[in-house]
Motif scaffolding. Structure first.
Motif, short mmCIF file in Angstrom:
data_model
loop_
_atom_site.label_atom_id
_atom_site.label_comp_id
_atom_site.label_asym_id
_atom_site.label_seq_id
_atom_site.Cartn_x
_atom_site.Cartn_y
_atom_site.Cartn_z
N ALA A 184 39.36 -55.80 -87.56
CA ALA A 184 39.14 -54.35 -87.54
C ALA A 184 38.63 -53.91 -86.16
O ALA A 184 39.04 -52.87 -85.63
N SER A 185 37.75 -54.70 -85.57
CA SER A 185 37.25 -54.36 -84.24
C SER A 185 38.33 -54.58 -83.19
O SER A 185 38.41 -53.84 -82.20
N LEU A 186 39.18 -55.58 -83.39
CA LEU A 186 40.26 -55.87 -82.45
C LEU A 186 41.24 -54.71 -82.35
O LEU A 186 41.82 -54.46 -81.29
N ALA A 187 41.40 -53.97 -83.42
CA ALA A 187 42.30 -52.83 -83.43
C ALA A 187 41.70 -51.60 -82.74
O ALA A 187 42.42 -50.63 -82.45
N LYS A 188 40.40 -51.64 -82.48
CA LYS A 188 39.73 -50.46 -81.91
C LYS A 188 39.22 -50.68 -80.49
O LYS A 188 38.78 -49.73 -79.84
N THR A 190 39.14 -53.62 -76.79
CA THR A 190 39.88 -54.62 -76.02
C THR A 190 38.96 -55.80 -75.74
O THR A 190 37.81 -55.62 -75.32
N TYR A 191 39.48 -57.01 -75.98
CA TYR A 191 38.66 -58.22 -75.88
C TYR A 191 39.43 -59.33 -75.18
O TYR A 191 39.32 -60.49 -75.53
N GLY A 192 40.22 -58.96 -74.19
CA GLY A 192 41.05 -59.93 -73.51
C GLY A 192 40.42 -60.49 -72.26
O GLY A 192 39.21 -60.38 -72.03
N VAL A 193 41.26 -61.13 -71.45
CA VAL A 193 40.88 -61.56 -70.11
C VAL A 193 41.53 -60.56 -69.17
O VAL A 193 42.74 -60.56 -68.99
N GLY A 194 40.76 -59.68 -68.58
CA GLY A 194 41.33 -58.67 -67.71
C GLY A 194 40.27 -58.01 -66.86
O GLY A 194 39.07 -58.13 -67.16
N TYR A 196 39.52 -54.95 -66.65
CA TYR A 196 38.92 -53.76 -67.25
C TYR A 196 38.77 -53.93 -68.76
O TYR A 196 39.44 -54.75 -69.38
N VAL A 197 37.90 -53.11 -69.33
CA VAL A 197 37.67 -53.12 -70.76
C VAL A 197 37.62 -51.67 -71.25
O VAL A 197 37.21 -50.77 -70.51
N LEU A 198 38.05 -51.44 -72.47
CA LEU A 198 38.06 -50.09 -73.02
C LEU A 198 36.64 -49.56 -73.24
O LEU A 198 35.77 -50.29 -73.70
N ASP A 199 36.44 -48.30 -72.90
CA ASP A 199 35.20 -47.59 -73.23
C ASP A 199 35.50 -46.69 -74.43
O ASP A 199 36.02 -45.59 -74.25
N PRO A 200 35.21 -47.13 -75.66
CA PRO A 200 35.58 -46.36 -76.85
C PRO A 200 34.95 -44.97 -76.89
O PRO A 200 35.56 -44.04 -77.42
N ALA A 201 33.76 -44.82 -76.32
CA ALA A 201 33.07 -43.53 -76.38
C ALA A 201 33.79 -42.45 -75.58
O ALA A 201 33.62 -41.26 -75.84
N ARG A 202 34.62 -42.88 -74.64
CA ARG A 202 35.35 -41.92 -73.80
C ARG A 202 36.86 -42.03 -74.00
O ARG A 202 37.64 -41.72 -73.10
N TYR A 209 42.74 -42.88 -72.95
CA TYR A 209 41.94 -44.10 -73.00
C TYR A 209 41.21 -44.26 -71.67
O TYR A 209 41.80 -44.10 -70.60
N THR A 210 39.93 -44.59 -71.73
CA THR A 210 39.13 -44.81 -70.52
C THR A 210 38.78 -46.29 -70.41
O THR A 210 38.24 -46.88 -71.35
N LEU A 211 39.10 -46.86 -69.27
CA LEU A 211 38.82 -48.27 -69.00
C LEU A 211 37.78 -48.37 -67.89
O LEU A 211 37.83 -47.61 -66.91
N VAL A 212 36.86 -49.29 -68.05
CA VAL A 212 35.82 -49.52 -67.05
C VAL A 212 35.84 -51.00 -66.66
O VAL A 212 36.35 -51.84 -67.41
N PRO A 213 35.30 -51.37 -65.49
CA PRO A 213 35.35 -52.76 -65.03
C PRO A 213 34.69 -53.74 -66.00
O PRO A 213 33.65 -53.44 -66.59
#
Length: 511
Positions: A184-188, A190-194, A196-202, A209-213
């Motif tokens: 359920a969390s995986l669908a909401k 991002t938990y990869g190797v990259g 950037y990571v998703l900022d769900p609040a933004r 979609y807002t991504l932060v380092p």
């Protein structure tokens, strides 16, 4: 997963590029800026889900490559280069055992280590999900050999394992064991190797979609921006306005709007993405007897003026072709069927149909712009000139269901360019996903089985022969190779012409 669910997702990923009616879609709002602190990306459609194991492909891979770097990186020529692995090889003969060793010291964005156990957890999770690419690689078992080496024991041979562990098909877009334990969390998130990571609040699903380092990315020099904003803008005119107002730095354009974007100073690049084609599904003549004769199928190819259609429908953002585009197409067959209505009529007469025949065709309507129904209607007019009467049905929301219903002798669509082994499993095998009548050809089936066990030049020769036979047997009526235009402002770097899909982590900023 069931067959219909698989094809629905496959078609969604293939058809959504360039659509004007898919997704929520942001309008061209928001301030312009010139700072290099933020990268603003515009995509015609976004991910159906953030879980890579369940999502489709295409444009969303630009965003996914920023959050989920893959084990291998797919190159423009359908080879794959190592990204997160230091060594790899096939073990033994027959392409049934594949082994690779991971680079050390790499972490997922949640801080957990990338090791052999994490890869095993991800691949076993992927294999159980109802995703469109789950059947592209059949893995019998996953072994871990020490902390960083993984061995794949394949249930059936595959000569393209590195490619299938790249961004092609999402299998290589690893997510952490912690996220896999909580789908359920995986669908909401991002938990990869990259980088950037998703900022769900933004972020708002389907809109932006807002991504932060990421604090844990292994190559800090690749983290070039403090923020990446990805906006989903499904309407081509709205995307154009966003570029013109300098609210987008990089993104997808449409053949109808790309010229105006260029006039506004946007740099536009384009390259082959797939084939607009009519697939003659009933090629054994099960319901529409004439299609069982190769002369009839060839006549349908000769009857079409590809160059005229290409110029009218996509202009310079495409190229006419007589050949369904794969990784081993033969340049000598690009003009195998020149426009020749006299030859078309002669072939129909020799096959016993001097007055032609009637057939039903389904297409995805106008939801994919000129690539869809406008192209099919034009093709139908050419066929009618040689006596083939065509009833065209537009199916927008239920195209796949209609295509598989056995009500239609042929289907017009826009599949992505794919490796031959994938194309076979999609179109030509007796149990292929888009082969509703189960049509088969023993020689082509044998070439597929042979090619799956080969490597390098041997595989290229075998699959090249398979593709040439498909063209000679006229399983399809290819019309044109379509190109997806990508726009970027003058500051963007890292985009190389010819890439199948842009690798988001390569994007940079100059000036």
């Amino acid at each position: 997963m069931n067959r219909t669910s698989l094809i629905a997702l496959l078609a969604a990923s293939a058809l959504a590029l360039g659509t004007t009616a898919c997704g929520a879609g942001s309008e061209a709002d928001g301030p312009a800026r010139t700072s290099a602190n933020e990268l603003r990306i515009g995509l015609s459609f976004g991910p159906f889900t953030l879980d890579p194991a369940k999502d489709g492909g295409g444009a969303p891979n630009v965003m996914r490559s920023l959050t989920n770097e893959s084990l291998f990186h797919m190159n423009a020529d359908y080879t794959a280069s190592p990204a997160l692995v230091s060594d790899y090889k096939y073990v033994g003969e027959g392409n049934k055992v594949f082994e690779f060793t991971l680079k050390k010291g790499i972490r997922f964005t949640d801080g957990s280590p990338l090791d052999a156990a994490a890869v095993k957890t991800w691949l076993e999770y992927f294999a159980k999900q109802p995703g469109p690419y789950v059947s592209s690689l059949s893995i019998g078992s996953v072994e871990t050999k020490g902390e960083y080496t993984v061995r794949l024991n394949l249930a059936s041979p595959s000569p393209i394992v590195p490619l299938l562990l790249s961004q092609y098909g999402n299998r290589g877009a690893l997510s952490s064991p912690k996220s896999v334990a909580d789908p359920a969390s995986l669908a909401k998130g991002t938990y990869g190797v990259g980088p950037y990571v998703l900022d769900p609040a933004r972020s708002v699903t389907g809109d932006h979609y807002t991504l932060v380092p990421s604090k844990h990315y292994h190559d800090p020099s690749a983290v070039r921006f403090k923020k990446v904003t990805v906006r989903i803008i499904s309407n081509p005119s709205a995307m154009l306005r966003a570029f013109q107002a300098k609210q987008i730095d990089f993104g997808t354009l449409d053949p109808s709007t790309a010229p105006a974007a260029e006039k506004a100073g946007v740099k536009v690049m384009h390259w082959r993405s797939g084939t607009v084609a009519v697939t003659l599904a009933d090629r054994d003549g099960t319901a529409t007897k004439p299609l069982g004769d190769v002369r009839v199928r060839q006549a349908l190819n000769y009857a079409v003026d590809r160059e005229a259609i290409t110029k009218a429908m996509v202009g310079k953002y495409g190229r006419s072709t007589s050949q369904y585009q794969t990784d081993y197409t033969d340049p000598a067959l690009e003009d195998r069927y020149p426009y020749d209505p006299k030859t078309a009529k002669a072939l129909l007469a020799k096959a016993g149909y001097p007055k032609g025949f009637s057939m039903d065709v389904v297409d995805p309507g106008s939801m994919i712009g000129n690539w869809g129904d406008p192209t099919m209607q034009t093709v139908a007019k050419y066929w009618e000139k040689v006596g083939v009467r065509v009833k065209v049905t537009q199916a927008t929301t239920d195209f796949v269901q209609q295509a598989l219903s056995k009500k239609f002798a042929a289907l017009q669509w826009t599949p992505d360019t794919s490796p031959t082994s994938i194309t076979y499993s999609l179109l030509y095998g007796p149990k292929a996903s888009m082969n509703p009548f189960g049509a088969s050809n023993a020689e082509i089936d044998a070439l597929y089985r042979k090619g799956q066990t080969e490597q390098g030049g041997k595989a290229a020769k075998t699959f090249g022969k398979l593709n040439s036979m498909v063209t000679e047997q006229a399983f399809n009526v290819p019309i044109y190779e379509y190109h997806i235009p990508w726009g970027m402002n003058e500051h963007i770097t890292g985009v190389k012409k010819g890439s199948w899909v842009v690798f988001g982590a390569d994007l940079g900023w100059k000036g």
